[in-house]
Design a protein around this motif. Sequence first.
Motif, PDB file in Angstrom:
ATOM      1  N   TYR A   6      28.333  33.959  49.860  1.00 20.60           N
ATOM      2  CA  TYR A   6      28.004  35.282  50.051  1.00 20.60           C
ATOM      3  C   TYR A   6      26.274  35.112  50.613  1.00 20.60           C
ATOM      4  O   TYR A   6      25.384  35.477  51.894  1.00 20.60           O
ATOM      5  CB  TYR A   6      27.459  36.259  48.481  1.00 20.60           C
ATOM      6  N   ASP A  13      30.636  30.801  45.585  1.00 19.59           N
ATOM      7  CA  ASP A  13      30.927  32.018  46.774  1.00 19.59           C
ATOM      8  C   ASP A  13      30.092  33.262  45.863  1.00 19.59           C
ATOM      9  O   ASP A  13      29.733  33.407  47.103  1.00 19.59           O
ATOM     10  CB  ASP A  13      31.844  33.379  45.221  1.00 19.59           C
ATOM     11  N   LEU A  14      28.879  32.360  45.241  1.00 15.35           N
ATOM     12  CA  LEU A  14      27.614  32.786  45.978  1.00 15.35           C
ATOM     13  C   LEU A  14      26.713  32.172  47.215  1.00 15.35           C
ATOM     14  O   LEU A  14      26.113  33.250  47.581  1.00 15.35           O
ATOM     15  CB  LEU A  14      26.592  32.819  44.555  1.00 15.35           C
ATOM     16  N   ILE A  73      33.037  38.918  43.168  1.00 11.84           N
ATOM     17  CA  ILE A  73      31.917  38.014  44.332  1.00 11.84           C
ATOM     18  C   ILE A  73      33.446  38.575  45.427  1.00 11.84           C
ATOM     19  O   ILE A  73      32.184  39.055  46.289  1.00 11.84           O
ATOM     20  CB  ILE A  73      31.473  37.679  44.267  1.00 11.84           C
ATOM     21  N   THR A  88      27.082  41.724  34.260  1.00 17.61           N
ATOM     22  CA  THR A  88      27.714  41.747  35.608  1.00 17.61           C
ATOM     23  C   THR A  88      27.073  43.248  35.729  1.00 17.61           C
ATOM     24  O   THR A  88      27.613  44.111  36.445  1.00 17.61           O
ATOM     25  CB  THR A  88      29.206  42.524  34.865  1.00 17.61           C
ATOM     26  N   THR A 148      35.764  35.694  39.869  1.00 15.11           N
ATOM     27  CA  THR A 148      34.321  35.155  40.258  1.00 15.11           C
ATOM     28  C   THR A 148      33.794  37.496  40.076  1.00 15.11           C
ATOM     29  O   THR A 148      32.156  37.072  39.638  1.00 15.11           O
ATOM     30  CB  THR A 148      33.553  34.358  41.144  1.00 15.11           C
ATOM     31  N   ALA A 191      32.692  41.782  47.418  1.00 13.35           N
ATOM     32  CA  ALA A 191      32.041  41.591  47.759  1.00 13.35           C
ATOM     33  C   ALA A 191      31.031  41.096  49.268  1.00 13.35           C
ATOM     34  O   ALA A 191      30.704  40.941  49.586  1.00 13.35           O
ATOM     35  CB  ALA A 191      30.146  41.854  46.894  1.00 13.35           C
ATOM     36  N   PRO A 243      28.619  42.890  43.928  1.00 13.12           N
ATOM     37  CA  PRO A 243      28.776  41.503  43.379  1.00 13.12           C
ATOM     38  C   PRO A 243      29.074  41.163  41.726  1.00 13.12           C
ATOM     39  O   PRO A 243      28.786  42.504  41.218  1.00 13.12           O
ATOM     40  CB  PRO A 243      27.845  40.869  43.818  1.00 13.12           C
ATOM     41  N   PHE A 244      29.444  40.978  40.933  1.00 14.25           N
ATOM     42  CA  PHE A 244      29.989  41.002  40.069  1.00 14.25           C
ATOM     43  C   PHE A 244      31.085  41.745  39.441  1.00 14.25           C
ATOM     44  O   PHE A 244      30.332  41.737  38.114  1.00 14.25           O
ATOM     45  CB  PHE A 244      28.608  40.048  39.193  1.00 14.25           C
TER      46      PHE A 244
END
Length: 527
Positions: A364, A360-361, A488, A87, A486, A491, A473-474
Motif C-alpha cells: 500500500y 500488505d502495508l 487491506i 480498525t 488483513t 484498499a 484500509p483495515f
Amino acid sequence: MTQDLHVLLIDDNRSDRALILRVLRREFSQLDVREIIDAEDFEQAIAADAFNAVITDYQLGWSNGLEVLRTIKSHYPRCPVIMFTNTGNEEIAVEALQSGLDDYVLKAPNRYIRVPASLRLTLERLEAQKRAALLEIRLRGLLNQLKVGVFRSKSDGTLVESNPAFLELLGVESLAQADELNLLNTRECYLLLENLPPQQRQEQEIQLLRADGISFWALLTTALNTVEGEVVVDGLVEDITERKQTELELQQLNATLEERVQQRTAQLAAANRELTNTNQQLSNANQALEALTNELSIANQDLEEFAYSVSHDLRAPLRTIQGFTQILLEEQGEQLDPVSRDYIQRIAADAQQADTLINDLLAYSRLRQASISPQPINLSSVLASVLEQLQSEIHQRQGRIQVEEPLPVVMGNPLILTKALTNLLGNALKFVQPGIQPQVRVWAEQRGDRTRLWFEDNGIGIAKRNQQRIFTPFTRLHSEEEYPGTGIGLAIVRKGVERMGGQVGVESQPRQGSRFWIELPSAAQSL
C-alpha cells in the motif's frame, strides 16, 4: 476505587478480550466484567442496567462501535464508554468523540496497558463532573446575591430563569411580569447572536425601561449556549447609568478640543506602523511556507526508505517468534498440554498474520509513493498469469473461473494491475458460504474511452452500507475465525487502480453474490 466496578467488555476476538481482562484485573481489585459477543448479549446487558462503564471494539461482526456508543448514551448518558480498536480511522474517532465517546485507544500489543489507565481517568472525570454539578448549585446561590442581573431565555424570547437582582433592575416581581411587559427584548438578542461568528457573544450598552417607566442605561452581555439540546440566550444586565452620564459629559468636552486632531494623527501613524509590521509578517510567512514545502518534498523522498527500514525491523522479531514456536511444536508438542499447545499455535498464526499485514502495508505504501508510467497492457495476458499464480488455491477450493475472451488492451502498470487482479480473484474464491463451490465470471465492456473489467461471483455478498467502506484500509466485516485476512487487500486494489487513472466499485446484495469492477483508460484512445 473502593466500590465494585462493573464493566461491559464488547469484542468479537476472544484473545483480545482475554488480554484486556488480564490488564484490568491487575489494576482494579473489585472488578466484575461481563463479556459481550453478540447482539443478544448486548440487549440483555442494556436491559439489566448492571454496569457503570463500557469498553468496546469498533469492528464487530454484528454491529460497530459507533452504534454501541449511541445505544449506551441514549440509555445511560453519563455512562463512560472507551473504544479500544485497530480498525477505526481519524474520521471515526472524531465522530465517536462528538457522539459522547470518553476515550479512543488504538489496539496494539503495547497499548493494552493504556486501557485500565484510560478507564480510571474516565471514572475520575465522571466524579469531577458530579462535583462540578454541586459547585454549579453553590454558584447559583452566589448569583442570587449579586447586584448584577443574570437571566436565561429561550430562542423565542421567553424568559426561563433569573436571579433576584435581574427582577429588581427591571422593577418587576416575576419573570412572567417581565415577559408580559417585554422590558427586555430577548428574542431580538437571540436573532443578533445567531448571525455572529462562533463563540456568538455580544456586549452592548442600551437604554431600558423599568416597569414604573423610569429609564436607565445598562451594559447587556449576551451569549448563545446549548443546554440539554436546546439553544438558549444567557445574559448579564448591569446598571451603568452613572458611568454613562460621565462618558457623555466627557464626549461633549472633547468635541471642542483641538487635541482630537492630534489623536487622529497619532492613530494614523500607528496604523501605518501596524501595516508595515503586517507586510513584514506576510513576507516571513511566505518564506516559512516555502521552507515547509521543501521539507515535505524531502519527507516524501524518505518515506519509502523508512517503510523498508520498518519492515526489516518488524520482520526480525517475527521470524524469531515463528522459528521458536515451530521448534516448540516439533520438539515439545507431544509433551505440552492442550491449552499450552493451543496458545503456541495462536502465537504462530498471529505472527504469520503480522508478517502478511507488513507485506500488505508495504504494498500500500509503495502504491502511494511509486511513480506511475502508464503503458499498453493486454488484459488476457495479465489475467492468465494471475490464474496461474492462483492455481493452487483454485484447486484447493474446487473453484471455477470463466473468462469471456477476447479481453481488450488498457493503459496501466503491469505490476500494479497484476496485484489488483490477484486480490479481487482471491477474495472471490475466499468469501463464499461453507460447502459452496466458488464460481467466478470475468468479462469486459467498453464505456466510451474507458474499459470496465467485471468480476462476478457467487459469494456471501455485501450490504449496501458497507460497499464503500470495504475499500478503506483495515476494514473487516467478518471475524478472523470466519474469513482470515488483513483487511487491506481491497484498499490496495483501489489505491493501485486510482494511481493508474482508473476507478473501482462493487454491486452486491447479501447472500446473492457480488460484481466487482475496475475501470481503466482504453489503450486505443490513449496512444
